[in-house]
Design an enzyme around this catalytic site. Structure first.
Site, PDB file in Angstrom:
ATOM      1  CB  CYS A 117     -16.227  57.457 -24.527  1.00 17.14           C
ATOM      2  SG  CYS A 117     -17.018  57.255 -23.451  1.00 17.14           S
ATOM      3  CD  GLU A 159     -16.289  53.546 -27.212  1.00 18.60           C
ATOM      4  OE1 GLU A 159     -17.502  52.846 -26.230  1.00 18.60           O
ATOM      5  OE2 GLU A 159     -16.687  54.955 -26.912  1.00 18.60           O
ATOM      6  CG  ASN A 214     -19.709  55.812 -28.101  1.00 26.86           C
ATOM      7  OD1 ASN A 214     -18.919  56.629 -28.755  1.00 26.86           O
ATOM      8  ND2 ASN A 214     -19.144  55.664 -27.082  1.00 26.86           N
TER       9      ASN A 214
END
Length: 948
Positions: free
Chosen positions: A367, A369, A365
């Site tokens: 970000c 994570e 994704n």
């Protein structure tokens, strides 16, 4: 406020699985039988008002909203503006936290009952009350899409994180644009890997040359920017990944670095190139995070100094060999210059993959994570760790376990009723049921426990807590599998899934914990033992369980001091007040930490007062030097070293299904070699992904080295101590008749006048400011401020010291000005002192401060120099006059030390000036955002560029 029994006293009843398939038996852990959670807290009504940051116009107002008294004004404001549904002013508009929580929790409880999760209706009711209690008391929060959508007529979207896929065909590429658009429209983020697309060095079937993935990135970037500009919220985040063996990898690596050079040139020409500025649309690739997917083969080649093959997308053959070390350096150089690309470690990621038989993990994704299969999604929830700290400052592991198992149950239930933006994503998510439980407030927790973030003690505690969280999550997942069945893809991947569970267990067994954390480790070991045993019997309900997300907006909802896995950002924050306005306060975790470390109340008060005045602990009265590390922060006087961030990530990574959203902050002086070392150590330490940010590497950042230069100058000029003791400042008054200049100005439509008076030698000696109506508070404050500055100038404080301190000061009104030399001002103060610098400081002094005229910036773009040849030839003579230190001569002509040299006032001002790093302006309220994981979050309104 109504008091309630501590949750720790109510743990006799347990949440259990009775061994059959008839459902969960839910016991009360947080709630009291016969009493609804809403009746346990005291409520009040508040007015929520937000104004436009440029014009001051009221853009949101809702009166008499209902929240618990214990909730901060900031938390209630963010929830009201972000999560309450219905048109303002209509009966349909939500006006109470009770309504919001009921809308969400009752939907979850009903779905759980409908899908056979509970043994009896009574268990379903207890589940509803327990979940309500935890949300009401800020023990955890679901991710934002849950609050936006669940229980409304809108699609029941619960996931924040998406991974897409794209093939080497025009249909697939155009479908990528479409799918991203729908996801962005809903306010979520998506990532994908472009490595299947043929490179620009390969041929098409028609015989022509392929465009390559970077060219298609341009179209996707434009699409994302258009959707962003048309939406009511800040753009959703976007991640683009390319494999390191792709033939276009160098072009990909250098893409954003080259655009950053373009941004600098346009900025110097006078264009508005700040993030969110009106001219930034003229550059490309600004709507995505970029990451390079590296393999062990590549990293081994870097270590060994060997060549590395770039492979055809069509047949996998090597079409070019490059020097691995040289390519690795290019990656670090680009990251040094613009913070992109980040790095993802492909083999490490897939070694912890529970579903390799279905397909590899190729992307993340935005970000970084959430890492799972293509065309999948993940819903997130985060626990507030500080809530589980007992009064004796020990972590309540058993209560934490109970909270985790209840939250995981709720998160899994949500997949039963959730809607998804595309059918492929819906199918994958329902078949693999990926979850992303995580936490926030780790930095505050460690500080409250008297542990430094970058210490063995801090890492030991963080690792043990993370191990408990994921262990309890998978144990509950195995129990759910016995009731509602394992995820559909489990049978095919059973061996791999169980292998990864044993890897987690082995990492826990090998965990080096300090004596104070042995109790936590014992709980973690118990959970992993049950995971392996129960999972082997029942299978698992969820392919993934945990991540560490940025927790931006929901962190504010929970009144957290720190987000995700991050340390505290600074020791002094701004607190929003009832009725508007804000005040600067020292973090409330600090007094608790000081008491934990054994300081008396009198000492605590003195240290807190010192921190409030200085922003750091260096020199705080009575504070032992060995305790400084407890109060180290992400930025500021005692900032955590880059490898301190890396080592914390390495401590918790073995106990996460996914990865960690976190940026490693580096000082402006960091070298390319240091970034290479961070990326190399991340691989060696077993991380899955890394992002870096070097201070001041991007355009739009407030000047960050001004303070350093001021300190250097003060160090050079500082007289001997005895001179300081003997010195008595004298005021050099202006003559009765003096030359002056009056400047009219406008900042974001607000007008003002400035009159400045000079000595006969040309040095500035006084300033008068006219803002607001005569007799108004603003007018009075400006009069007093003008007198203070004028007296300072006459007593010898150099003008450049005032310019250093007051430029980049941010408050409303802020925005466009009518001054061609100063296109954008952060505030009246920012404009005024930039104008004074242009009018009264020499070119060299202004250049040190990064302040140039429009003509000088335009000349730099054309010639590479801010000065013309004629200007340069005249500089020597002009500087001999203009650079004379007139302010340091008294009325008799004898040189005197300035106040900057003689006193510590400037040092105090410097310490109060925060060390700012680059971040975009919030598109909602205009406040400078701050980092949250690898994303940004606005402390003013809660807007986030990330996923949660």
């Amino acid at each position: 406020m109504t008091t309630t029994a501590s949750p720790s006293t109510r743990r006799n009843n347990k949440t259990t699985v009775d061994g059959s398939s008839r459902g969960l038996t839910i016991g009360r852990v947080f709630t009291t039988e016969g009493q609804h959670p809403y009746d346990e807290v005291e409520w009040d009504h508040r007015d929520v008002v937000q104004t436009n940051w440029k014009s001051g116009e009221v853009v949101f107002e809702q009166k008499a909203v209902e929240f618990p008294k214990s909730w901060s004004v900031n938390a209630s404001t963010i929830v009201t503006t972000k999560y309450f549904r219905g048109a303002v002013g209509t009966p349909q508009r939500e006006a109470s936290l009770k309504t919001l929580i009921d809308r969400v929790v009752k939907t979850y409880a009903k779905a759980g009952a409908d899908h056979g999760y509970f043994a009896t209706p009574e268990d379903g009711e207890i589940f509803e009350h327990e979940l309500t209690w935890m949300l009401l008391n800020q023990y955890f929060s679901f991710n934002s899409p849950v609050w936006f959508n669940v229980g409304t007529p809108s699609p029941q979207q619960v996931s924040a994180c998406f991974i897409l896929s794209v093939e080497d065909s025009m249909d697939s590429i155009l479908n990528w644009y479409k799918e991203e658009g729908f996801i962005f429209k809903g306010g979520s983020g998506a990532g994908l890997n472009l490595s299947r697309i043929r490179s620009s060095k390969e041929l098409l079937s028609s015989g022509g040359t392929a465009s390559g993935p970077v060219s298609f990135m341009r179209g996707a970037d434009a699409s994302a920017g258009t959707i962003k500009s048309g939406g009511a919220t800040r753009r959703a985040a976007k991640m683009v990944v390319l494999d390191v063996d792709h033939p276009d990898i160098v072009e990909f690596v250098e893409t954003k670095a080259k655009e950053e050079d373009k941004i600098r040139a346009l900025r110097d020409a006078g264009f508005d190139m700040d993030l969110g500025g009106k001219d930034i649309v003229s550059v490309q690739y600004q709507n995505a995070n970029n990451s390079v997917r590296v393999t062990d083969e590549f990293m081994d080649a870097v270590v060994g100094g060997n060549p590395f093959g770039l492979r055809s997308r069509a047949d996998g053959s090597v079409i070019e060999e490059v020097d691995a070390q040289n390519l690795f350096t290019k990656i670090a150089e680009a990251a040094w210059g613009c913070a992109d690309p980040g790095i993802q470690y492909h083999d490490t990621i897939n070694d912890w993959h529970t579903n390799p038989e279905t397909g590899p993990i190729t992307a993340s994704n935005p970000c970084s994570e959430y890492m799972s299969l293509d065309n999948s999604s993940c819903n997130l929830a985060s626990l507030n760790l500080l809530k589980f700290l007992r009064d004796d400052d020990t972590f309540d592991a058993e209560l934490f376990v109970k909270a985790v198992e209840l939250i995981i149950t709720a998160m899994d239930i949500s997949i039963c009723f959730a809607d998804f933006p595309t059918e492929p994503i819906a199918e994958t998510t329902r078949n693999f049921r990926q979850l992303g439980i995580g936490y926030a407030n780790l930095g505050a927790l460690l500080m409250a426990m008297g542990k430094g973030y970058d210490t063995e003690g801090g890492r030991s505690t963080a690792a043990a807590i993370t191990s408990i969280m994921t262990g309890a999550s998978y144990r509950r997942s195995a129990e759910l599998a016995a009731i509602v069945g394992p995820y559909n893809g489990y049978a095919r991947n059973a061996d791999a899934h169980q292998r990864v569970m044993r890897k987690h267990q082995a990492a826990n067994d090998d965990l080096r914990v300090l004596p104070g954390d042995r109790g936590l480790h014992k709980v973690a070991s118990r959970e992993w033992d049950q995971v392996v045993k129960t999972g082997a019997k029942n299978g698992f309900r969820n392919a993934q369980a945990s991540v560490l997300a940025p927790t931006g907006t929901i962190g504010f909802m929970m009144d957290c001091d720190t987000t995700g896995v991050e340390p505290d950002f600074s020791l002094v924050k701004f607190k929003k007040l009832v009725g508007g306005g804000s005040m600067q306060i020292v973090n409330q975790t600090i007094p608790r930490a000081l008491r934990k470390l054994g300081y008396s109340e009198e000492q605590v008060k003195a240290i807190v007062e010192f921190i409030g005045g200085h922003g750091h602990v260096i020199g705080a009265p009575g504070l032992a030097h060995e305790h400084y590390e407890v109060f180290d922060t992400a930025m500021g006087q005692r900032s955590i070293k880059p490898m301190g961030h890396v080592h914390m990530m390495a401590a918790v990574q073995p106990f996460l299904s996914g990865a960690i959203s976190k940026t490693v902050n580096l000082p402006e002086t960091a070298t390319v070699e240091e970034i290479e070392d961070v990326y190399m150590q991340g691989w060696k330490l077993g991380l899955k992904a890394l992002a870096v940010y070097r201070d001041n590497c991007k355009v739009g950042q407030p000047l960050s080295d001004g303070g350093k230069k001021a300190e250097d100058k003060a160090a050079v000029k500082a007289p001997e101590p005895e001179v300081r003791i003997e010195y008595r400042p004298k005021r050099a008054r202006l003559p009765k008749s003096r030359s002056s200049r009056t400047t009219s100005f406008s900042v974001s439509g607000a007008e003002g006048y400035m009159t400045s008076g000079a000595y006969d030698h040309g040095g500035l000696g006084e300033v008068f400011l006219k803002l607001g109506k005569q007799g108004s508070t603003l007018s009075g404050v400006m009069d007093a401020f003008s007198i203070a500055v004028s007296i300072g100038l006459q007593y010898g404080v150099p003008l450049e010291s005032f310019v250093q301190k007051f430029t980049n000061l941010k408050f409303e009104p802020a925005g466009m000005t009518d001054d061609p030399d100063i296109r954008i001002a952060q505030s009246f103060m920012d404009y005024i002192f930039r104008r004074l610098a242009l009018d009264y400081l020499s070119f060299d002094d202004r250049a040190d401060l990064g302040i140039y005229t429009a003509a000088e910036r335009a000349r730099y773009v054309e010639t590479g120099s801010y000065l013309s040849e004629e200007d340069e030839s005249e500089m020597s003579e002009a500087d001999s006059l203009r650079n004379t230190d007139f302010d340091n001569f008294n009325v008799d002509g004898a040189r005197q030390p300035s106040l900057l040299e003689a006193h510590t006032t400037a040092e105090l001002m410097e310490s109060l000036t925060g060390h700012d790093i680059d971040a975009p302006l919030c598109m909602t309220c205009g406040t400078k955002m701050r980092p949250s994981g690898s994303c940004y979050v606005c402390e003013g309104c809660g807007s986030t560029s990330g996923c949660s």
